[in-house]
Design a protein around this motif. Structure first.
Motif, PDB file in Angstrom:
ATOM      1  N   GLY A 469       0.930  -1.429   0.349  1.00 30.13           N
ATOM      2  CA  GLY A 469       0.012  -0.485  -0.173  1.00 30.13           C
ATOM      3  C   GLY A 469       1.118   1.217   0.370  1.00 30.13           C
ATOM      4  N   ASN A 470       0.176   2.491  -0.314  1.00 30.72           N
ATOM      5  CA  ASN A 470       0.589   3.436  -0.068  1.00 30.72           C
ATOM      6  C   ASN A 470       1.121   3.983   1.208  1.00 30.72           C
ATOM      7  N   ASP A 490       7.458   1.684  -4.367  1.00 32.52           N
ATOM      8  CA  ASP A 490       6.810   1.506  -5.824  1.00 32.52           C
ATOM      9  C   ASP A 490       7.129   0.276  -6.287  1.00 32.52           C
ATOM     10  N   VAL A 491       7.140  -0.851  -5.582  1.00 32.45           N
ATOM     11  CA  VAL A 491       7.096  -2.790  -5.765  1.00 32.45           C
ATOM     12  C   VAL A 491       6.354  -2.592  -7.335  1.00 32.45           C
ATOM     13  N   GLY A 492       4.847  -2.396  -7.145  1.00 28.57           N
ATOM     14  CA  GLY A 492       3.934  -2.334  -8.341  1.00 28.57           C
ATOM     15  C   GLY A 492       2.420  -1.060  -8.068  1.00 28.57           C
ATOM     16  N   ARG A 493       1.801  -2.250  -8.941  1.00 27.80           N
ATOM     17  CA  ARG A 493      -0.167  -0.766  -8.959  1.00 27.80           C
ATOM     18  C   ARG A 493      -0.523  -1.860  -9.503  1.00 27.80           C
ATOM     19  N   SER A 503      -3.505   3.485 -12.297  1.00 30.38           N
ATOM     20  CA  SER A 503      -3.066   3.866 -10.188  1.00 30.38           C
ATOM     21  C   SER A 503      -1.892   4.175  -9.959  1.00 30.38           C
ATOM     22  N   PRO A 504      -1.763   4.572  -8.917  1.00 29.94           N
ATOM     23  CA  PRO A 504       0.062   4.881  -8.554  1.00 29.94           C
ATOM     24  C   PRO A 504       0.019   3.414  -8.318  1.00 29.94           C
TER      25      PRO A 504
END
Length: 524
Positions: A469-470, A490-493, A503-504
């Motif tokens: 998650g963020n 920033d492993v995935g979205r 999506s971010p």
């Protein structure tokens, strides 16, 4: 490679078959666009069915359920992962493909069932329009693009519906005695493959029983039903009783062991709600394109002639089917697909080509074709090559399979001995033995009955837990965690097969889970 070989053999047969070549020349000479459209649609759907598995439910439990069948030779006997107890004989199609090292095989089987529609919609051009309507239906695209066990069984109930409507009453008693047990067996398999087929199976089975009774074959029918039940439902029920102590009344209510705390909530989530009438004709948004039937379905009741009233029993079955799904079924329109096929067939054999609605339909079906084909081609261009080239498959999975990047990173960090609890649902993407945290959706840790799940995690020695998650959200496990082992920004979205899905990127954490302290650590 199995799928690629199958494709090459098919193309070889196509281009070396003189009859096929002469037919293609004939089509172009006659400019019979309807047949060319149908051929194009079948080709597109075939390629889509052979694409890599990217559907969320398939990555959650369909695929891993098939793997379990191959490894253990039986269905799940444990309470976790909860969704895996939805796995049934429908996943055998996927398992067969895995024995051939082809994950696409289940999808191809789904597609192949559509070929059974051709004999019923081929003679006149008016009927070909109905075949195009089915092939361009967004729900058809959805069912073919996923190995979810539904399309094959929808087509089987369609064939049984036609048989009961047009053929059964004219057969001799000897012929009925041969066919009746087979039909009941097919309907039973349908019901066991997916619980939603129980409704259509009961309706069609009752229709056939009525025919058998009218032929004075009452005793034979009852004996046949008992025998079929004994070799289909009874072993499945015994399996549930032995492993989950599920009472008889619960066995008839749900395919899940709803006697166990949490499963009733899950059952309510899957079967609760109601279908929005508007969503049948139009998707709520672009992300839900493949959940509707399109506006042309509204024209069907107004295109038939007065002869359709002769099919009173068939019409009654359709009405009961739709009312039952709306009142008691899921809130997903795709569970109306069987009735959708039945209506199309009845209208197609009682079509009034002079009606205004038919003339409108005759024009709009081409517009639907023009709108759907680019979508099919987009899917083929972007996803299908992943079945042919391993390097491209990785890119396909990153862009379209939700959780793929997250799983790849996690797989690179865990040792073979680690057992994982994942807060992401696509557990079939992980190389380690993995359990889903989705049981917390249906349980409350304050309820003493929930302890069975944490005791299960303890028994399985689950020593790693994945969060994403963020922001880090340890959920209910904050007092049960050891040290933070791995972190990646920033492993995935969140991804999907719809190109509109944007999506971010999110972060991920892998923590040590002190399973020895469960469930006491939850209540400190």
């Amino acid at each position: 490679m199995f799928y690629f070989s199958l494709l090459l053999l098919g193309l070889l047969q196509i281009f070396t078959g003189k009859l096929f070549v002469s037919n293609i020349i004939f089509l172009f000479k006659k400019k019979n666009l309807l047949i060319l459209f149908i051929v194009l649609l079948f080709l597109c759907l075939f390629l889509i069915s052979g694409s890599p598995i990217t559907h969320s439910d398939s990555l959650d439990y369909h695929f891993i359920g098939a793997l379990n069948l191959l490894k253990n030779g039986h269905f799940y006997k444990d309470i976790m992962p909860m969704h895996n107890n939805l796995v049934s004989i429908g996943e055998i199609m996927l398992a067969l493909g895995l024995t051939l090292k082809s994950v696409e095989f289940g999808g191809i089987l789904q597609f192949s069932s559509l070929l059974a529609l051709i004999p019923f919609f081929w003679k006149e051009n008016s009927k070909k329009l109905f075949l195009i309507l089915i092939l361009t239906c967004p729900i058809t695209f959805f069912l073919v693009s996923s190995p979810k066990p539904q399309m094959l069984f929808c087509i089987s109930t369609f064939l049984i519906f036609i048989f009961l409507s047009k053929i059964a009453s004219s057969l001799t008693n000897y012929q009925l005695k041969i066919i009746f047990p087979i039909v009941i067996l097919v309907l039973s398999i349908n019901s066991l493959s997916k619980y939603s087929f129980l409704l259509s199976s009961i309706l069609l089975g009752s229709f056939f029983l009525y025919i058998m009774f009218s032929k004075k074959l009452f005793i034979f029918s009852i004996i046949s039903v008992i025998f079929v039940f004994s070799v289909t439902f009874l072993p499945f029920w015994i399996f549930r009783i032995e492993n989950f102590q599920t009472p008889l009344i619960n066995l008839m209510q749900s395919p899940l062991p709803i006697n166990i705390y949490g499963y009733q909530s899950m059952h309510n989530l899957l079967s609760g709600g109601s279908i929005s009438i508007l969503s049948i004709f139009f998707p709520k948004n672009t992300l839900e394109f493949s959940t509707s039937y399109g506006p042309l379905i509204a024209l069907l009741p107004f295109m038939s002639n007065i002869k359709i009233l002769k099919f009173k029993k068939e019409i009654s079955i359709i009405i009961i089917f739709f009312i039952s799904v709306f009142l008691f079924g899921s809130n997903l329109p795709r569970f109306l697909f069987e009735g959708y096929l039945w209506i199309i067939y009845l209208v197609s054999i009682n079509i009034n080509v002079k009606s205004i609605c038919y003339k409108i339909f005759n024009k709009l079906i081409y517009i639907q074709f023009i709108l759907i084909v680019p979508i099919l081609l987009f899917f083929i261009i972007n996803i299908f090559p992943g079945s042919l080239f391993n390097d491209y498959k990785k890119n396909v999975m990153i862009k379209n399979a939700n959780g793929y990047e997250l799983a790849q990173w996690t797989n690179s960090k865990l040792s073979e001995e680690d057992i994982l609890l994942s807060t992401h649902r696509s557990i079939s993407l992980f190389k380690n033995k993995t359990f889903s945290n989705m049981f917390t959706w249906h349980t409350n840790k304050k309820n003493k009955n929930s302890k069975i799940y944490y005791e299960f995690l303890k028994e399985e020695k689950v020593n790693r837990i994945l969060f994403y998650g963020n922001e880090l959200n340890k959920q209910i496990y904050s007092k049960c965690l050891g040290e933070e082992l791995y972190y990646k920004k920033d492993v995935g979205r969140i991804t999907g097969r719809n190109p509109m899905t944007k999506s971010p990127r999110y972060n991920a954490w892998i923590y040590e889970l002190n399973f020895n302290q469960l469930p006491d650590c939850l209540f400190r």
